[in-house]
Design a protein around this motif. Structure first.
Motif, short mmCIF file in Angstrom:
data_model
loop_
_atom_site.label_atom_id
_atom_site.label_comp_id
_atom_site.label_asym_id
_atom_site.label_seq_id
_atom_site.Cartn_x
_atom_site.Cartn_y
_atom_site.Cartn_z
N LEU A 4 38.07 46.61 24.88
CA LEU A 4 37.50 45.28 24.71
C LEU A 4 38.51 44.30 25.30
O LEU A 4 39.66 44.23 24.86
CB LEU A 4 37.29 44.98 23.22
CG LEU A 4 36.98 43.52 22.85
CD1 LEU A 4 35.74 43.04 23.57
CD2 LEU A 4 36.86 43.37 21.35
N PHE A 5 38.10 43.58 26.33
CA PHE A 5 38.97 42.62 27.01
C PHE A 5 38.33 41.25 26.86
O PHE A 5 37.31 40.96 27.48
CB PHE A 5 39.11 43.01 28.48
CG PHE A 5 40.26 42.37 29.21
CD1 PHE A 5 40.81 41.16 28.81
CD2 PHE A 5 40.80 42.99 30.32
CE1 PHE A 5 41.85 40.58 29.49
CE2 PHE A 5 41.86 42.42 31.01
CZ PHE A 5 42.38 41.21 30.60
N ILE A 10 38.08 35.56 32.39
CA ILE A 10 37.59 36.78 33.04
C ILE A 10 36.44 36.40 33.97
O ILE A 10 35.51 35.71 33.57
CB ILE A 10 37.11 37.80 31.99
CG1 ILE A 10 38.32 38.40 31.28
CG2 ILE A 10 36.26 38.89 32.62
CD1 ILE A 10 37.97 39.36 30.19
N PRO A 11 36.50 36.84 35.23
CA PRO A 11 35.38 36.54 36.14
C PRO A 11 34.07 37.14 35.63
O PRO A 11 34.02 38.26 35.16
CB PRO A 11 35.81 37.22 37.45
CG PRO A 11 37.30 37.27 37.38
CD PRO A 11 37.60 37.52 35.91
N LEU A 50 42.76 42.66 38.51
CA LEU A 50 43.14 43.34 37.27
C LEU A 50 41.98 44.16 36.73
O LEU A 50 42.14 45.34 36.36
CB LEU A 50 43.61 42.33 36.23
CG LEU A 50 43.94 42.92 34.84
CD1 LEU A 50 45.09 43.92 34.93
CD2 LEU A 50 44.26 41.79 33.87
N LEU A 51 40.79 43.57 36.69
CA LEU A 51 39.62 44.29 36.19
C LEU A 51 39.30 45.50 37.07
O LEU A 51 38.98 46.58 36.57
CB LEU A 51 38.41 43.36 36.10
CG LEU A 51 38.54 42.20 35.12
CD1 LEU A 51 37.29 41.33 35.18
CD2 LEU A 51 38.80 42.68 33.71
N ARG A 52 39.40 45.31 38.39
CA ARG A 52 39.17 46.43 39.30
C ARG A 52 40.18 47.54 39.06
O ARG A 52 39.83 48.71 38.96
CB ARG A 52 39.25 45.95 40.76
CG ARG A 52 38.81 47.02 41.78
CD ARG A 52 39.52 46.88 43.12
NE ARG A 52 40.95 47.01 43.05
CZ ARG A 52 41.62 48.16 42.89
NH1 ARG A 52 40.98 49.30 42.78
NH2 ARG A 52 42.94 48.17 42.84
N HIS A 53 41.44 47.18 38.94
CA HIS A 53 42.49 48.17 38.72
C HIS A 53 42.27 48.94 37.42
O HIS A 53 42.37 50.17 37.40
CB HIS A 53 43.86 47.48 38.71
CG HIS A 53 44.98 48.40 38.38
ND1 HIS A 53 45.43 49.39 39.23
CD2 HIS A 53 45.74 48.51 37.25
CE1 HIS A 53 46.41 50.06 38.64
NE2 HIS A 53 46.62 49.54 37.45
N PHE A 60 39.43 53.04 32.83
CA PHE A 60 39.03 52.49 31.54
C PHE A 60 37.59 51.97 31.62
O PHE A 60 37.17 51.42 32.64
CB PHE A 60 39.94 51.34 31.12
CG PHE A 60 41.36 51.74 30.84
CD1 PHE A 60 41.65 52.70 29.88
CD2 PHE A 60 42.40 51.17 31.53
CE1 PHE A 60 42.96 53.07 29.62
CE2 PHE A 60 43.71 51.53 31.28
CZ PHE A 60 43.99 52.49 30.33
N LYS A 61 36.87 52.10 30.53
CA LYS A 61 35.55 51.47 30.42
C LYS A 61 35.80 50.09 29.81
O LYS A 61 36.22 49.99 28.66
CB LYS A 61 34.62 52.28 29.53
CG LYS A 61 33.26 51.61 29.38
CD LYS A 61 32.36 52.37 28.43
CE LYS A 61 31.00 51.74 28.35
NZ LYS A 61 30.94 50.59 27.46
#
Length: 139
Positions: A4-5, A10-11, A50-53, A60-61
């Motif tokens: 959970l982010f 966050i884009p 960051l999200l892509r990485h 990670f999901k």
């Protein structure tokens, strides 16, 4: 691992949602930054990478949440995530008043901590903020 982010910056796939955040950040930060638009674009690109990485390279999901209200709801759906990453300041969330934005994420951390105590199913949580040096409670 399901992460959970929760962070207002966050884009989003929604251009309208990104623009609302951008304008909310502009209200709060444009007087403090020499070139707000350049800083915003740099942060946006950083978050996108960051999200892509995390999702592609690390596998990670990600469960991404951009609004404080949705983050509070999602934090209580404990069976849907394994670890939480929670931003403390929600400066870009137009759903909060200016007074509510600073360290609003503490409320989410407290919800997760209460769930950890009451369910005995521990959910590790990472909190991050640029306010650590200014607010002793955050230490």
């Amino acid at each position: 691992m399901r992460v959970l982010f929760a962070d207002d910056q966050i884009p989003s796939p929604s251009d309208a949602e990104n623009e609302r955040c951008r304008e909310e950040l502009r209200k709060e930060l444009s007087g403090k930054l020499q070139n707000f638009d350049a800083a915003y674009q740099e942060d946006f690109a950083w978050f996108a990478e960051l999200l892509r990485h995390l999702s592609v390279d690390m596998g990670f999901k990600l469960i991404t949440v951009k609004s404080f209200a949705k983050a509070k709801e999602q934090a209580q759906r404990r069976d849907e995530y394994d670890v939480a990453v929670i931003d403390l300041s929600w400066t870009g969330d137009p759903g909060l008043s200016p007074q509510e934005k600073r360290n609003a994420g503490l409320e989410i951390l407290r919800l997760i901590a209460e769930g950890n105590r009451s369910t005995r199913k521990y959910k590790p949580t990472i909190a991050f903020s640029q306010n650590y040096s200014k607010d002793p409670e955050l230490f």
